[in-house]
Scaffold this motif. Structure first.
Motif, PDB file in Angstrom:
ATOM      1  N   GLY A  19     -20.848  -2.428 -30.542  1.00 58.93           N
ATOM      2  CA  GLY A  19     -20.681  -1.832 -29.228  1.00 58.93           C
ATOM      3  C   GLY A  19     -21.247  -2.628 -28.077  1.00 58.93           C
ATOM      4  N   GLY A  20     -21.935  -3.709 -28.365  1.00 60.72           N
ATOM      5  CA  GLY A  20     -22.458  -4.529 -27.293  1.00 60.72           C
ATOM      6  C   GLY A  20     -21.346  -5.248 -26.560  1.00 60.72           C
ATOM      7  N   GLY A  21     -21.707  -5.821 -25.435  1.00 56.88           N
ATOM      8  CA  GLY A  21     -20.727  -6.536 -24.645  1.00 56.88           C
ATOM      9  C   GLY A  21     -21.273  -6.917 -23.296  1.00 56.88           C
ATOM     10  N   VAL A  29     -21.101  -6.191 -19.276  1.00 55.43           N
ATOM     11  CA  VAL A  29     -20.746  -5.200 -18.266  1.00 55.43           C
ATOM     12  C   VAL A  29     -21.419  -5.557 -16.956  1.00 55.43           C
ATOM     13  CG1 VAL A  29     -20.407  -3.344 -19.933  1.00 55.43           C
ATOM     14  CG2 VAL A  29     -22.647  -3.675 -18.877  1.00 55.43           C
ATOM     15  N   SER A  71     -21.450   1.141 -18.212  1.00 56.75           N
ATOM     16  CA  SER A  71     -21.903   1.866 -19.388  1.00 56.75           C
ATOM     17  C   SER A  71     -21.438   1.180 -20.662  1.00 56.75           C
ATOM     18  CB  SER A  71     -21.368   3.301 -19.383  1.00 56.75           C
ATOM     19  OG  SER A  71     -21.852   4.036 -18.281  1.00 56.75           O
ATOM     20  N   LEU A  72     -22.221   1.355 -21.698  1.00 53.20           N
ATOM     21  CA  LEU A  72     -21.869   0.930 -23.040  1.00 53.20           C
ATOM     22  C   LEU A  72     -22.363   1.977 -24.016  1.00 53.20           C
ATOM     23  CD1 LEU A  72     -22.816  -2.869 -23.120  1.00 53.20           C
ATOM     24  CD2 LEU A  72     -20.507  -1.931 -23.242  1.00 53.20           C
ATOM     25  N   ARG A  73     -21.711   2.049 -25.147  1.00 50.04           N
ATOM     26  CA  ARG A  73     -22.146   2.924 -26.218  1.00 50.04           C
ATOM     27  C   ARG A  73     -22.339   2.096 -27.480  1.00 50.04           C
ATOM     28  NH1 ARG A  73     -18.903   7.538 -29.601  1.00 50.04           N
ATOM     29  NH2 ARG A  73     -20.644   9.006 -29.941  1.00 50.04           N
ATOM     30  N   VAL A 109     -26.161  -7.212 -25.532  1.00 48.81           N
ATOM     31  CA  VAL A 109     -25.794  -6.493 -24.317  1.00 48.81           C
ATOM     32  C   VAL A 109     -26.151  -7.373 -23.136  1.00 48.81           C
ATOM     33  CG1 VAL A 109     -26.273  -4.505 -22.842  1.00 48.81           C
ATOM     34  CG2 VAL A 109     -26.074  -4.209 -25.318  1.00 48.81           C
TER      35      VAL A 109
END
Length: 116
Positions: free
Chosen positions: A8-10, A12, A17-19, A112
């Motif tokens: 789920g990282g990335g 942004v 938002s991230l989950r 993240v």
């Protein structure tokens, strides 16, 4: 043994938002406390949020009110909903599980990155 896999990282932008998800496998019945840790460049690994089998949660002051930790026992999955992200949140995030026997398992980490 418990095995943990984060996802789920990335990348942004600030305010996004991230989950994050952490799927546990193996001796999942032995898991007591689970948590999310992060390691930012040049810093020590720190606790972000933790949750017990009874549902008690705690958060680092820096993320309180922005992040939410949860776990779905049926799916053997822990989540970290990350809102209002800041560049200071940029780090590798790790899933951690502690068994009732106090044995520790770590995931491989997920990156993240929050751009300013």
């Amino acid at each position: 043994q418990v095995q943990l896999v984060e996802s789920g990282g990335g990348l942004v932008q600030t305010g996004g938002s991230l989950r994050l998800s952490c799927v546990a496998s193996g001796s999942i019945f032995s898991i007591n406390t689970m948590g999310w840790y992060r390691r930012a460049p040049g810093k020590q690994r720190e606790l972000v949020a933790a949750i017990t089998s009874g549902g008690t949660v705690n958060y680092a002051d820096s993320v309180k009110g922005r992040f939410t930790i949860s776990r779905d026992s049926a799916k053997n999955t822990m989540y970290l909903q990350m809102n209002s992200l800041k560049p200071e949140d940029t780090a590798v995030y790790y899933c951690k599980a502690e068994s009732l026997a106090r044995r520790i398992a770590w995931g491989q980490g997920t990156q993240v990155t929050v751009s300013s």
